[in-house]
Design a protein around this motif. Sequence first.
Motif, PDB file in Angstrom:
ATOM      1  N   LEU A   1       0.828  -1.201   0.000  1.00 37.68           N
ATOM      2  CA  LEU A   1       0.000   0.000   0.000  1.00 37.68           C
ATOM      3  C   LEU A   1       0.864   1.254   0.000  1.00 37.68           C
ATOM      4  O   LEU A   1       0.593   2.215  -0.733  1.00 37.68           O
ATOM      5  CB  LEU A   1      -0.924  -0.001   1.219  1.00 37.68           C
ATOM      6  N   ALA A   2       1.910   1.252   0.792  1.00 37.51           N
ATOM      7  CA  ALA A   2       2.802   2.408   0.841  1.00 37.51           C
ATOM      8  C   ALA A   2       3.459   2.644  -0.514  1.00 37.51           C
ATOM      9  O   ALA A   2       3.580   3.793  -0.967  1.00 37.51           O
ATOM     10  CB  ALA A   2       3.880   2.199   1.911  1.00 37.51           C
ATOM     11  N   LYS A   3       3.855   1.572  -1.193  1.00 36.81           N
ATOM     12  CA  LYS A   3       4.497   1.706  -2.496  1.00 36.81           C
ATOM     13  C   LYS A   3       3.510   2.226  -3.534  1.00 36.81           C
ATOM     14  O   LYS A   3       3.850   3.089  -4.358  1.00 36.81           O
ATOM     15  CB  LYS A   3       5.061   0.352  -2.933  1.00 36.81           C
ATOM     16  N   MET A   4       2.290   1.723  -3.522  1.00 34.05           N
ATOM     17  CA  MET A   4       1.280   2.216  -4.454  1.00 34.05           C
ATOM     18  C   MET A   4       1.011   3.698  -4.216  1.00 34.05           C
ATOM     19  O   MET A   4       0.894   4.483  -5.166  1.00 34.05           O
ATOM     20  CB  MET A   4      -0.010   1.410  -4.316  1.00 34.05           C
ATOM     21  N   GLN A   9       1.527   9.220  -5.881  1.00 35.79           N
ATOM     22  CA  GLN A   9       1.866  10.580  -5.488  1.00 35.79           C
ATOM     23  C   GLN A   9       2.759  11.227  -6.554  1.00 35.79           C
ATOM     24  O   GLN A   9       2.572  12.388  -6.915  1.00 35.79           O
ATOM     25  CB  GLN A   9       2.573  10.575  -4.125  1.00 35.79           C
ATOM     26  N   ILE A  10       3.700  10.459  -7.067  1.00 37.60           N
ATOM     27  CA  ILE A  10       4.604  10.980  -8.093  1.00 37.60           C
ATOM     28  C   ILE A  10       3.861  11.181  -9.415  1.00 37.60           C
ATOM     29  O   ILE A  10       3.917  12.254 -10.027  1.00 37.60           O
ATOM     30  CB  ILE A  10       5.811  10.032  -8.291  1.00 37.60           C
ATOM     31  N   LEU A  56       7.723   6.014   5.063  1.00 36.86           N
ATOM     32  CA  LEU A  56       8.103   5.655   3.692  1.00 36.86           C
ATOM     33  C   LEU A  56       7.664   6.711   2.684  1.00 36.86           C
ATOM     34  O   LEU A  56       8.421   7.098   1.801  1.00 36.86           O
ATOM     35  CB  LEU A  56       7.500   4.300   3.320  1.00 36.86           C
ATOM     36  N   VAL A  57       6.412   7.183   2.812  1.00 37.81           N
ATOM     37  CA  VAL A  57       5.929   8.164   1.846  1.00 37.81           C
ATOM     38  C   VAL A  57       6.522   9.544   2.099  1.00 37.81           C
ATOM     39  O   VAL A  57       6.409  10.432   1.246  1.00 37.81           O
ATOM     40  CB  VAL A  57       4.383   8.230   1.829  1.00 37.81           C
ATOM     41  N   ASN A  58       7.167   9.726   3.250  1.00 43.00           N
ATOM     42  CA  ASN A  58       7.893  10.966   3.509  1.00 43.00           C
ATOM     43  C   ASN A  58       9.317  10.899   2.952  1.00 43.00           C
ATOM     44  O   ASN A  58      10.092  11.836   3.119  1.00 43.00           O
ATOM     45  CB  ASN A  58       7.971  11.251   5.008  1.00 43.00           C
ATOM     46  N   GLY A  59       9.657   9.770   2.314  1.00 43.44           N
ATOM     47  CA  GLY A  59      10.975   9.624   1.716  1.00 43.44           C
ATOM     48  C   GLY A  59      12.037   9.102   2.651  1.00 43.44           C
ATOM     49  O   GLY A  59      13.237   9.167   2.349  1.00 43.44           O
ATOM     50  N   HIS A  76      12.484   4.915  -4.092  1.00 43.41           N
ATOM     51  CA  HIS A  76      13.092   5.841  -5.051  1.00 43.41           C
ATOM     52  C   HIS A  76      12.254   5.826  -6.323  1.00 43.41           C
ATOM     53  O   HIS A  76      11.705   4.782  -6.687  1.00 43.41           O
ATOM     54  CB  HIS A  76      14.529   5.422  -5.368  1.00 43.41           C
ATOM     55  N   PRO A  77      12.145   6.957  -7.030  1.00 43.42           N
ATOM     56  CA  PRO A  77      12.667   8.281  -6.652  1.00 43.42           C
ATOM     57  C   PRO A  77      11.859   8.879  -5.508  1.00 43.42           C
ATOM     58  O   PRO A  77      10.740   8.431  -5.247  1.00 43.42           O
ATOM     59  CB  PRO A  77      12.472   9.095  -7.930  1.00 43.42           C
ATOM     60  N   LYS A  78      12.406   9.869  -4.857  1.00 40.33           N
ATOM     61  CA  LYS A  78      11.718  10.491  -3.742  1.00 40.33           C
ATOM     62  C   LYS A  78      10.605  11.413  -4.259  1.00 40.33           C
ATOM     63  O   LYS A  78      10.798  12.126  -5.249  1.00 40.33           O
ATOM     64  CB  LYS A  78      12.689  11.315  -2.887  1.00 40.33           C
ATOM     65  N   PRO A  79       9.450  11.409  -3.602  1.00 44.20           N
ATOM     66  CA  PRO A  79       8.378  12.326  -4.003  1.00 44.20           C
ATOM     67  C   PRO A  79       8.835  13.774  -3.833  1.00 44.20           C
ATOM     68  O   PRO A  79       9.588  14.101  -2.916  1.00 44.20           O
ATOM     69  CB  PRO A  79       7.243  11.998  -3.035  1.00 44.20           C
ATOM     70  N   SER A  80       8.387  14.630  -4.735  1.00 42.28           N
ATOM     71  CA  SER A  80       8.780  16.042  -4.665  1.00 42.28           C
ATOM     72  C   SER A  80       7.864  16.843  -3.750  1.00 42.28           C
ATOM     73  O   SER A  80       8.135  18.003  -3.459  1.00 42.28           O
ATOM     74  CB  SER A  80       8.751  16.665  -6.063  1.00 42.28           C
TER      75      SER A  80
END
Length: 224
Positions: A1-4, A9-10, A56-59, A76-80
């Motif tokens: 779920l975190a990866k999705m 988000q990206i 995780l979603v905070n990078g 990776h890549p980190k969300p902007s």
Amino acid sequence: LAKMAHDLQIYSGGLLILGLGAGWYQSEFESYGIPFPSTPERIARLEESLTIIRELVNGQRVNHRGKYYSCDLEFHPKPSSKLWVVVGARSRRTVELAARLADEWNFFATSIQDYLKLKRVFDSQRKQREVKISMMGPFIISEDKSSLSLKVAEFAQRRGLGGDTETLIQKLRERGITVGTPEDAVEQLKGWVELGVHGFMFQFINTSDTGALSSLVGTLKRKV
């Protein structure tokens, strides 16, 4: 779920809102063949998963060894941009989690008294964090009293409620449900805003009732 969530988000350019909760509707679990644990276990699972997902979603890199979930990874890549996390909560324990780990606490329509009790818990746990509060629930808005009475009666029948129209309207409002003419609705919503609610999610249950949708839109244009 975190990866999705991270990937969406990206790809969405930072438009994703991720809603999480402990789960409550047993038949949904059963329909998908998912076990339905006890309430304490579901809340414990939410706390673990929310802790992992939040980081995780905070990078961040997460090294977690828990009772229910374990991981050692980063994305990776980190969300902007920051991913907005909403936690639905109406119990003391889940409200505490929302205050500590979410960006927004969402509660389902409830009485003002119960909301204020939970808000005291929320305020005591969030410390200096900026966490918004939003309210979800159905609405019954109509331009005139006669059509409002019919809609209230239909709603009450579906929910197994009895009583005359005025009594029903009062009971529904006490439960936190927005009921009345657009002018009435604006005043009710303003009352919630004064109590610290920052936003509203309106349940549009009867999708064939386009008049209800028009009334809602007209109400919100009156600048609650």
